[in-house]
Scaffold this active site. Structure first.
Site, mmCIF file in Angstrom:
data_model
loop_
_atom_site.group_PDB
_atom_site.id
_atom_site.type_symbol
_atom_site.label_atom_id
_atom_site.label_comp_id
_atom_site.label_asym_id
_atom_site.label_seq_id
_atom_site.Cartn_x
_atom_site.Cartn_y
_atom_site.Cartn_z
ATOM 1 N N ARG A 132 0.828 -1.218 0.000
ATOM 2 C CA ARG A 132 0.000 0.000 0.000
ATOM 3 C C ARG A 132 0.857 1.260 0.000
ATOM 4 N NH1 ARG A 132 -5.269 -0.529 2.695
ATOM 5 N NH2 ARG A 132 -5.421 1.627 2.032
ATOM 6 N N TYR A 146 -7.855 14.403 -6.914
ATOM 7 C CA TYR A 146 -8.254 15.684 -6.311
ATOM 8 C C TYR A 146 -7.585 15.839 -4.960
ATOM 9 C CZ TYR A 146 -11.896 12.612 -4.209
ATOM 10 O OH TYR A 146 -12.576 11.593 -3.605
ATOM 11 N N ASN A 149 -9.003 18.698 2.094
ATOM 12 C CA ASN A 149 -8.697 19.040 3.492
ATOM 13 C C ASN A 149 -9.742 18.425 4.396
ATOM 14 O OD1 ASN A 149 -6.614 20.796 2.770
ATOM 15 N ND2 ASN A 149 -7.941 22.602 2.785
HETATM 16 O O1 76R Z 1 -6.518 2.349 4.792
HETATM 17 C C1 76R Z 1 -7.573 1.677 4.902
HETATM 18 O O2 76R Z 1 -8.044 0.968 4.010
HETATM 19 C C2 76R Z 1 -8.287 1.773 6.177
HETATM 20 C C3 76R Z 1 -9.482 2.611 6.106
HETATM 21 C C4 76R Z 1 -9.234 3.958 5.462
HETATM 22 C C5 76R Z 1 -8.511 5.060 5.978
HETATM 23 C C6 76R Z 1 -7.743 5.170 7.280
HETATM 24 C C7 76R Z 1 -9.748 4.352 4.167
HETATM 25 C C8 76R Z 1 -10.469 3.521 3.341
HETATM 26 N N1 76R Z 1 -9.419 5.659 3.950
HETATM 27 C C9 76R Z 1 -8.648 6.113 5.012
HETATM 28 C C10 76R Z 1 -8.092 7.387 5.150
HETATM 29 MN MN1 76R Z 1 -10.095 6.817 2.416
HETATM 30 N N2 76R Z 1 -10.695 7.927 0.852
HETATM 31 C C11 76R Z 1 -10.706 9.307 0.819
HETATM 32 C C12 76R Z 1 -11.463 9.725 -0.322
HETATM 33 O O3 76R Z 1 -14.222 12.060 -1.726
HETATM 34 C C13 76R Z 1 -14.220 11.914 -0.473
HETATM 35 O O4 76R Z 1 -15.283 12.096 0.194
HETATM 36 C C14 76R Z 1 -12.949 11.574 0.258
HETATM 37 C C15 76R Z 1 -11.799 11.149 -0.659
HETATM 38 C C16 76R Z 1 -11.856 8.587 -1.012
HETATM 39 C C17 76R Z 1 -12.659 8.505 -2.284
HETATM 40 C C18 76R Z 1 -11.373 7.458 -0.247
HETATM 41 C C19 76R Z 1 -11.563 6.126 -0.600
HETATM 42 N N3 76R Z 1 -9.224 8.450 3.263
HETATM 43 C C20 76R Z 1 -8.395 8.452 4.338
HETATM 44 C C21 76R Z 1 -7.906 9.801 4.556
HETATM 45 C C22 76R Z 1 -6.942 10.252 5.640
HETATM 46 C C23 76R Z 1 -7.794 10.667 6.820
HETATM 47 C C24 76R Z 1 -7.023 11.153 8.028
HETATM 48 O O5 76R Z 1 -5.911 10.669 8.285
HETATM 49 O O6 76R Z 1 -7.605 11.998 8.747
HETATM 50 C C25 76R Z 1 -8.485 10.595 3.580
HETATM 51 C C26 76R Z 1 -8.290 12.072 3.358
HETATM 52 C C27 76R Z 1 -9.310 9.746 2.786
HETATM 53 C C28 76R Z 1 -10.094 10.159 1.726
HETATM 54 N N4 76R Z 1 -10.885 5.129 1.575
HETATM 55 C C29 76R Z 1 -10.873 3.838 2.069
HETATM 56 C C30 76R Z 1 -11.350 5.054 0.261
HETATM 57 C C31 76R Z 1 -11.626 3.675 -0.060
HETATM 58 C C32 76R Z 1 -12.102 3.197 -1.438
HETATM 59 C C33 76R Z 1 -11.337 2.928 1.067
HETATM 60 C C34 76R Z 1 -11.465 1.422 1.243
HETATM 61 C C35 76R Z 1 -10.109 0.839 1.035
HETATM 62 C C36 76R Z 1 -10.079 -0.640 1.120
HETATM 63 O O7 76R Z 1 -10.668 -1.190 2.046
HETATM 64 O O8 76R Z 1 -9.421 -1.209 0.244
#
Ligand code: 76R
Length: 250
Positions: A132, A146, A149
């Site tokens: 990852r 994109y 924040n």
């Molecule tokens: O890493 C992991 O799979 C564990 C769960 C997870 C975390 C910690 C996760 C899962 N994300 C994490 C962190 Mn995410 N993610 C986004 C966006 O458009 C939007 O509304 C937000 C943009 C998408 C589309 C997305 C997709 N994620 C984060 C963080 C950091 C947060 C922090 O540290 O405060 C951001 C900014 C963020 C944003 N996320 C997933 C996805 C998808 C598809 C998953 C599932 C992944 C999987 O299980 O394979």
């Protein structure tokens, strides 16, 4: 003081968006265009040995709409290497036909919201974690990028929430994401202190409609609905050296 989420970092990322100067490209003669194409292809060919040596990964997509014409996304071990790549591209004869459109500097990130359990071993030795943090960029048909924040307003301040609350909210976020397993691959890269937004979100899919479905569904989830702030969206189609040549052919 509130507890910061622990993060693991992998490769540094550069999203280098360019526009084509079509006026210059169409005005150039065949010889100039051929030299430019050769230098572009030589630049692209340097990416596969890097990927084979597992020290980075690069990919290229055309961008639909007027924000840019194409993006080169590079993952490397250091900012110096990203800088060298950017400069090497700028030195090619092809670059003379391009204009800078946008760029984003970040580092591939995993946070510990979903951690817990596990075998207690060093996560940096875990092959799933390594895959990852240092991902080979998929050759999916489409990309969506994109920056975003998490809000820091008086009533809605992500950074003032305690760890347990943030963990709960991120759990719900992760559940939605997991519903897109196999359809959308996401790379989250942290950019606090590196670029203008806090994260870069890079999504890859065979079917571009899944970007809309996923991002829309997440808008209703509290993390995005209440705390998400979003920058410009870039969407595009996979470029191979062959399809890039096709795109440039007059
Ligand atoms: O890493 C992991 O799979 C564990 C769960 C997870 C975390 C910690 C996760 C899962 N994300 C994490 C962190 Mn995410 N993610 C986004 C966006 O458009 C939007 O509304 C937000 C943009 C998408 C589309 C997305 C997709 N994620 C984060 C963080 C950091 C947060 C922090 O540290 O405060 C951001 C900014 C963020 C944003 N996320 C997933 C996805 C998808 C598809 C998953 C599932 C992944 C999987 O299980 O394979």
């Amino acid at each position: 003081m509130n507890e910061a989420a622990l993060t693991l970092e992998g490769w540094y990322a550069l999203h280098d968006f360019r526009s084509l100067n079509w006026t210059a490209w169409t005005a150039a003669d065949d010889e100039e265009r051929a030299v430019a194409m050769d230098e572009l292809n030589a630049f692209i060919q340097e990416w596969s040995p890097v990927e084979e040596a597992k020290v980075g990964s690069s990919t290229m997509y055309s961008i639909v709409g007027q924000k840019a014409d194409f993006v080169m996304m590079h993952l490397r071990e250091s900012l110096e290497e990203l800088n060298k790549l950017e400069t090497a591209f700028n030195k090619t004869a092809f670059a003379r036909f391009t204009l800078k459109a946008y760029s984003y500097v970040s580092i591939v990130e995993l946070s510990n919201y979903a951690a817990g359990g596990g075998d207690g071993g060093d996560p940096l030795q875990n092959p799933h974690v390594i895959a990852r943090l240092k991902p080979v960029l998929p050759k999916a048909n489409h990309i969506c990028f994109y920056p975003m924040n998490k809000k820091r307003e008086l009533a809605d301040n992500w950074y003032m929430l305690d760890m347990a609350k943030r963990r709960e909210l991120m759990h719900s976020h992760g559940l939605i994401g997991r519903g897109y397993a196999g359809k959308v691959k996401q790379i989250i890269s942290g950019s606090v202190g590196l670029d203008d937004w806090e994260w870069g979100v890079t999504l890859f899919a065979e079917d571009a409609l899944q970007f809309k479905k996923l991002v829309y569904e997440m808008r209703f989830d509290e993390v995005s609905a209440r705390y998400g702030e979003f920058g410009p969206f870039y969407v595009g189609n996979l470029l191979t050296p062959e399809s890039f040549e096709e795109m440039l052919k007059l």
